[in-house]
Scaffold this active site. Structure first.
Site: not given
Length: 187
Positions: A121, A144, A152-153, A179
């Site tokens: 962040y 978002n 945003c993950h 991912e």
């Protein structure tokens, strides 16, 4: 709103569809300008609230039309991403639901944090010229309108925690596992 003949949308009205996915039903909505909204856990009640908000914000009631070309392509890309077959999105985005600092943060996230990487962040706050703005970045992530597509993950806590997530922590874990950032959950 003007009519955009090439996108196949009736009279330029925003379009929407709900798609069943491994992370639950997602509602996607698009305008003539691009994909405008992705909504997690799109049960009938959640979908109806999202459609009310979109009608207020866009000034036109969205029409269910999964075949509208831009929306159909966005759905295809989201499904390919969730199947592990795609790492980037290249559909146009309509940023009209978000402005100011939040828009700057989300645009940086969309272009500057690739598949399989995470950012803190605080790091993201520094990237947009607001050192010390980690909490404000957290608020931007919560606001978002385009989760998954604007990832945003991929924003996590500097101490290794995964942070919060509007779609729920289990959804965030599954996207990060997809991912390769986190191990796949055992069950």
């Amino acid at each position: 709103m003007s009519s955009h003949g090439q996108d196949g949308q009736r009279d330029g009205a925003p379009v929407w569809a709900v798609v069943e996915t491994d992370i639950g039903p997602l509602m996607l909505a698009a305008t003539g300008a691009g994909l405008v909204n992705v909504v997690f856990h799109a049960t009938a009640a959640v979908r109806d609230r999202a459609l009310e908000r979109l009608t207020e914000r866009l000034g036109a009631a969205p029409v269910e039309d999964p075949a509208a070309p831009l929306l159909a392509e966005a759905i295809r890309q989201v499904q390919a991403y969730l199947a592990g077959e795609r790492h980037t999105f290249d559909v146009p985005l309509d940023w009209s639901l978000i402005s100011g600092f939040n828009r700057a943060v989300l645009r940086e996230l969309a272009t500057g944090v690739p598949f399989g990487e995470v950012v803190g962040y605080g790091d993201l706050a520094r990237r947009v010229g607001r050192p010390g703005g980690a909490q404000a970045v957290g608020m931007a992530m919560g606001a978002n309108p385009l989760p998954v597509v604007v990832p945003c993950h991929r924003v996590v806590e500097s101490d290794g925690g995964i942070g919060g997530f509007g779609g729920g922590l289990e959804t965030k874990r599954r996207l990060l596992a997809l991912e390769g950032v986190l191990p796949e959950p055992l069950f």
